[in-house]
Scaffold this motif. Sequence first.
Motif, PDB file in Angstrom:
ATOM      1  N   MET A 262       0.831  -1.200   0.000  1.00 19.21           N
ATOM      2  CA  MET A 262       0.000   0.000   0.000  1.00 19.21           C
ATOM      3  C   MET A 262       0.871   1.258   0.000  1.00 19.21           C
ATOM      4  SD  MET A 262      -3.160  -1.145   2.475  1.00 19.21           S
ATOM      5  CE  MET A 262      -2.121  -1.795   3.780  1.00 19.21           C
ATOM      6  N   PHE A 263       1.446   1.571  -1.154  1.00 23.35           N
ATOM      7  CA  PHE A 263       2.382   2.684  -1.279  1.00 23.35           C
ATOM      8  C   PHE A 263       1.740   4.023  -0.935  1.00 23.35           C
ATOM      9  CE2 PHE A 263       0.465   1.801  -5.387  1.00 23.35           C
ATOM     10  CZ  PHE A 263       0.023   3.054  -5.811  1.00 23.35           C
ATOM     11  N   TRP A 264       0.447   4.146  -1.121  1.00 24.37           N
ATOM     12  CA  TRP A 264      -0.237   5.423  -0.850  1.00 24.37           C
ATOM     13  C   TRP A 264      -0.278   5.755   0.648  1.00 24.37           C
ATOM     14  CZ3 TRP A 264      -2.500   0.994  -2.747  1.00 24.37           C
ATOM     15  CH2 TRP A 264      -3.376   0.322  -1.893  1.00 24.37           C
ATOM     16  N   ARG A 265      -0.013   4.780   1.513  1.00 22.97           N
ATOM     17  CA  ARG A 265      -0.014   5.021   2.951  1.00 22.97           C
ATOM     18  C   ARG A 265       1.321   5.544   3.465  1.00 22.97           C
ATOM     19  NH1 ARG A 265      -4.046   2.829   6.290  1.00 22.97           N
ATOM     20  NH2 ARG A 265      -5.740   1.834   5.148  1.00 22.97           N
ATOM     21  N   ASP A 266       2.325   5.607   2.608  1.00 20.49           N
ATOM     22  CA  ASP A 266       3.654   6.080   2.997  1.00 20.49           C
ATOM     23  C   ASP A 266       3.834   7.518   2.499  1.00 20.49           C
ATOM     24  OD1 ASP A 266       6.287   6.624   3.477  1.00 20.49           O
ATOM     25  OD2 ASP A 266       7.067   4.806   2.523  1.00 20.49           O
ATOM     26  N   PRO A 267       3.800   8.517   3.403  1.00 20.63           N
ATOM     27  CA  PRO A 267       3.909   9.922   2.979  1.00 20.63           C
ATOM     28  C   PRO A 267       5.162  10.217   2.158  1.00 20.63           C
ATOM     29  CG  PRO A 267       3.258   9.784   5.288  1.00 20.63           C
ATOM     30  CD  PRO A 267       3.638   8.391   4.860  1.00 20.63           C
ATOM     31  N   SER A 268       6.238   9.489   2.416  1.00 19.52           N
ATOM     32  CA  SER A 268       7.478   9.750   1.692  1.00 19.52           C
ATOM     33  C   SER A 268       7.383   9.360   0.223  1.00 19.52           C
ATOM     34  CB  SER A 268       8.637   8.993   2.344  1.00 19.52           C
ATOM     35  OG  SER A 268       8.459   7.585   2.210  1.00 19.52           O
ATOM     36  N   GLU A 269       6.403   8.528  -0.109  1.00 21.19           N
ATOM     37  CA  GLU A 269       6.231   8.093  -1.494  1.00 21.19           C
ATOM     38  C   GLU A 269       5.485   9.124  -2.338  1.00 21.19           C
ATOM     39  OE1 GLU A 269       7.166   4.944  -3.107  1.00 21.19           O
ATOM     40  OE2 GLU A 269       8.544   5.196  -1.424  1.00 21.19           O
ATOM     41  N   ASN A 270       4.751  10.026  -1.704  1.00 23.37           N
ATOM     42  CA  ASN A 270       3.888  10.955  -2.427  1.00 23.37           C
ATOM     43  C   ASN A 270       4.680  12.179  -2.866  1.00 23.37           C
ATOM     44  OD1 ASN A 270       1.611  12.077  -3.568  1.00 23.37           O
ATOM     45  ND2 ASN A 270       0.762  12.800  -1.635  1.00 23.37           N
ATOM     46  N   ARG A 271       5.547  11.989  -3.834  1.00 28.30           N
ATOM     47  CA  ARG A 271       6.467  13.052  -4.233  1.00 28.30           C
ATOM     48  C   ARG A 271       5.791  14.158  -5.028  1.00 28.30           C
ATOM     49  NH1 ARG A 271      10.701   8.770  -6.629  1.00 28.30           N
ATOM     50  NH2 ARG A 271       8.833   8.429  -7.866  1.00 28.30           N
ATOM     51  N   GLU A 272       4.722  13.833  -5.731  1.00 27.40           N
ATOM     52  CA  GLU A 272       4.061  14.827  -6.579  1.00 27.40           C
ATOM     53  C   GLU A 272       2.762  15.349  -5.962  1.00 27.40           C
ATOM     54  OE1 GLU A 272       5.479  16.112  -9.083  1.00 27.40           O
ATOM     55  OE2 GLU A 272       7.189  14.748  -9.134  1.00 27.40           O
ATOM     56  N   ASN A 273       2.515  15.029  -4.693  1.00 24.88           N
ATOM     57  CA  ASN A 273       1.441  15.648  -3.938  1.00 24.88           C
ATOM     58  C   ASN A 273       0.035  15.359  -4.458  1.00 24.88           C
ATOM     59  OD1 ASN A 273       3.240  16.977  -2.080  1.00 24.88           O
ATOM     60  ND2 ASN A 273       3.671  18.448  -3.705  1.00 24.88           N
ATOM     61  N   ALA A 274      -0.277  14.113  -4.663  1.00 25.18           N
ATOM     62  CA  ALA A 274      -1.661  13.723  -4.896  1.00 25.18           C
ATOM     63  C   ALA A 274      -2.436  13.949  -3.607  1.00 25.18           C
ATOM     64  CB  ALA A 274      -1.729  12.253  -5.292  1.00 25.18           C
ATOM     65  N   ASP A 275      -3.720  14.257  -3.712  1.00 24.58           N
ATOM     66  CA  ASP A 275      -4.566  14.340  -2.518  1.00 24.58           C
ATOM     67  C   ASP A 275      -4.908  12.926  -2.079  1.00 24.58           C
ATOM     68  OD1 ASP A 275      -5.171  17.166  -1.873  1.00 24.58           O
ATOM     69  OD2 ASP A 275      -5.860  17.209  -3.956  1.00 24.58           O
ATOM     70  N   ILE A 276      -4.690  12.619  -0.807  1.00 28.50           N
ATOM     71  CA  ILE A 276      -4.899  11.256  -0.309  1.00 28.50           C
ATOM     72  C   ILE A 276      -5.876  11.299   0.855  1.00 28.50           C
ATOM     73  CG2 ILE A 276      -3.816   9.224   0.703  1.00 28.50           C
ATOM     74  CD1 ILE A 276      -1.261   9.951  -0.738  1.00 28.50           C
ATOM     75  N   ILE A 277      -6.987  10.584   0.701  1.00 30.49           N
ATOM     76  CA  ILE A 277      -7.985  10.460   1.760  1.00 30.49           C
ATOM     77  C   ILE A 277      -7.828   9.058   2.336  1.00 30.49           C
ATOM     78  CG2 ILE A 277     -10.424  10.603   2.360  1.00 30.49           C
ATOM     79  CD1 ILE A 277     -10.843  12.294  -0.135  1.00 30.49           C
ATOM     80  N   CYS A 278      -7.098   8.968   3.418  1.00 32.75           N
ATOM     81  CA  CYS A 278      -6.695   7.672   3.937  1.00 32.75           C
ATOM     82  C   CYS A 278      -6.314   7.798   5.401  1.00 32.75           C
ATOM     83  CB  CYS A 278      -5.505   7.151   3.131  1.00 32.75           C
ATOM     84  SG  CYS A 278      -4.744   5.652   3.755  1.00 32.75           S
ATOM     85  N   ASP A 279      -6.774   6.861   6.217  1.00 33.16           N
ATOM     86  CA  ASP A 279      -6.319   6.771   7.606  1.00 33.16           C
ATOM     87  C   ASP A 279      -4.915   6.192   7.614  1.00 33.16           C
ATOM     88  OD1 ASP A 279      -8.744   7.690   8.591  1.00 33.16           O
ATOM     89  OD2 ASP A 279      -9.593   5.688   8.658  1.00 33.16           O
ATOM     90  N   THR A 280      -4.003   6.823   8.330  1.00 32.49           N
ATOM     91  CA  THR A 280      -2.628   6.317   8.387  1.00 32.49           C
ATOM     92  C   THR A 280      -2.369   5.634   9.707  1.00 32.49           C
ATOM     93  OG1 THR A 280      -1.890   8.475   9.193  1.00 32.49           O
ATOM     94  CG2 THR A 280      -1.791   8.071   6.817  1.00 32.49           C
TER      95      THR A 280
END
Length: 280
Positions: A262-280
């Motif tokens: 689940m790469f979207w749960r790792d803030p360091s992976e979001n290099r281009e700043n997609a909006d993420i609606i997800c409990d971390t």
Amino acid sequence: MSSQFIFHCMSGLPRSGSTLLAAILRQNPSVQHAGITSPVLPMIVKISSIMVEGELTTEFNETQRKKLISGIINNYYSNKKAPLIGNIVFDNHRMWCTRLNLLDYIHPHSRVICCVRDPVWIINSFERIIQSDPLLGSRLIPIEHRGTLHERVEALLSSGGAFGYCWKAIREAFYSKFAKKLIIVDYDTLTKRPKETLMRLESILGIKHHIYDLNNIKFNDANKFDENLNTIGLHSVGKHIHSPSRCLTLPPDIVSRLAGCMFWRDPSENRENADIICDT
């Protein structure tokens, strides 16, 4: 390019809540259309190939290309019998994640809602619905790969499989320069905290707030689509939104293979700043 609609898209991973989210969003009077897979993008891709390949390419300039593509979108949705009067359209197709550059070209302000989910539970969900038919007749899996659970999973994970293609597509989009177009909606967050998820989504998209009836969700548009795949219930949506009860049917080796993806749960992976609606 002008349009008579506010045009957004839905894409992402299968078995991750896109049908459920569409069913809820269409309760909003601002939304004219939200549904299952549409033919709009495949039509655009086919028409585009004529305009950029072969002996006819000289017959089109940039203005003509944009008008023709715009015409596909406008004419398709003008002819839809929408029960609501809003002007927001959500076009659903898994291929949008591979065509963010095209979307930016024709609709620079459009966003793509990408529903995601733990791959373990996606494959588990596929397997449960496939096994619900004792004859294993689902056309999601080529007939030569339906013999065992492991064969079915390999087919789903393959490059052209129902999961494998979408997985590659969303990762391509997430790490691209157009990733800011993405709105990642995590399935568990949607089902556990639907009101908060919908409010955040409305805020990102600039949609007027609506109080959704989460105990009276209706969606009966997919029966023929599911029958064509011989996979009844593939797009079924319950009347009430709830976190599903889970019974794992996958063996440990497959679970281990899919865990931790689940790469979207790792803030360091979001290099281009997609909006993420997800409990971390």
